[in-house]
Design an enzyme around this catalytic site. Sequence first.
Site, PDB file in Angstrom:
ATOM      1  CE  LYS A   8      24.785 -39.152  32.946  1.00  0.00           C
ATOM      2  NZ  LYS A   8      25.842 -38.329  32.085  1.00  0.00           N
ATOM      3  N   PRO A  91      33.175 -46.868  36.393  1.00  0.00           N
ATOM      4  CG  PRO A  91      34.608 -46.379  34.594  1.00  0.00           C
ATOM      5  CD  PRO A  91      33.195 -47.139  34.921  1.00  0.00           C
ATOM      6  CB  ALA A  94      33.774 -42.066  34.448  1.00  0.00           C
ATOM      7  N   GLY A  95      31.627 -39.075  34.241  1.00  0.00           N
ATOM      8  CA  GLY A  95      30.755 -38.963  33.302  1.00  0.00           C
ATOM      9  C   GLY A  95      29.582 -39.812  33.094  1.00  0.00           C
ATOM     10  CG  LEU A  96      30.525 -43.596  32.479  1.00  0.00           C
ATOM     11  CD1 LEU A  96      31.281 -44.672  32.572  1.00  0.00           C
ATOM     12  CD2 LEU A  96      29.579 -43.718  31.358  1.00  0.00           C
ATOM     13  CB  ALA A  97      25.308 -40.564  36.105  1.00  0.00           C
ATOM     14  N   GLY A  98      27.497 -42.847  38.049  1.00  0.00           N
ATOM     15  CA  GLY A  98      27.652 -44.070  38.826  1.00  0.00           C
ATOM     16  C   GLY A  98      27.005 -43.663  40.157  1.00  0.00           C
ATOM     17  N   GLY A  99      27.593 -42.682  40.661  1.00  0.00           N
ATOM     18  CA  GLY A  99      27.166 -41.988  41.957  1.00  0.00           C
ATOM     19  C   GLY A  99      25.689 -41.840  42.176  1.00  0.00           C
ATOM     20  CG  ASP A 133      23.185 -36.594  36.353  1.00  0.00           C
ATOM     21  OD1 ASP A 133      22.582 -35.647  35.726  1.00  0.00           O
ATOM     22  OD2 ASP A 133      24.356 -36.832  35.865  1.00  0.00           O
TER      23      ASP A 133
END
Length: 279
Positions: A8, A91, A94-99, A133
């Site tokens: 995201k 990544p 990274a601020g992309l909320a992968g976890g 998130d």
Amino acid sequence: MIMDSYAKINLALNVLDKRADGYHNIETIFQQIDLRDGMYLRIQPGGFQFSCDYRKLPTGEGNTIFTAWNLMKELYSGDPGVRVHLEKNIPIAAGLAGGSSNAATMIKALNELWELGLSVEEMCQIGIRIGADVPFFFYSNTAYGTGKGEELTPLKNFAGRKLLVVNTGYGVSTKSVYDNIDRAPTVDANFDALIQGIESENDELVYPHMVNRLEAVTTHFNPDISEIKMDMIRLGARSALMCGSGPTVFGIFDHVSKLENAFFYFKDKYNLVYVCETR
């Protein structure tokens, strides 16, 4: 079972007051993008087994996928044994909320594999125990979020916008950024106008209202993020913004030729550069 776990971005993010539970109240627009991890699951007796092609990702109890399995197995009366392999493309830190996305995908997958019949609301209640998130990934691909991010209002999908996503290659602690939020001045965040632009599909109204209060904190310690933003605009992005607490930066491009030129410019500087779309 094979599942996609999407990243995201935040089209806007404002941080308000601190809450009694330690989180901050925020106002944000969440947007999924087509950068994704691949999750492969198989029922396999003998407990939880997890592997990942990215060796630096912890695969033990600290991983959100493990946490999701641990919470979900409380609802299952059978053998909760499952094997999971994660193909990691998003990544980390990274601020992309992968976890968070991985956790939500795991919850959805186990709900289906174990035939639990949980509603979206019930899955959200599990997800919020893992991260603020996580509930977003059970809703529409574009949503207005308040509270600590879990109070969600679906919006018209802001899909099909072409993005360039640049990650600096180092991680940023979200907690550390929020702990230093007092360093950040307030921002002129007009969410009414931004939402109007999304709902009316008027991108010209969206671009001027894309702001992120956390940028001032993260760029104070990592000035290269500001340089990436300026270069994005110089190379033709209509708007550029740091993702979440950073350090990733995305730019929205109208013209493919300008996006391609920007891709090769940043690829000479950074390893983690992605051409994506909103979805």
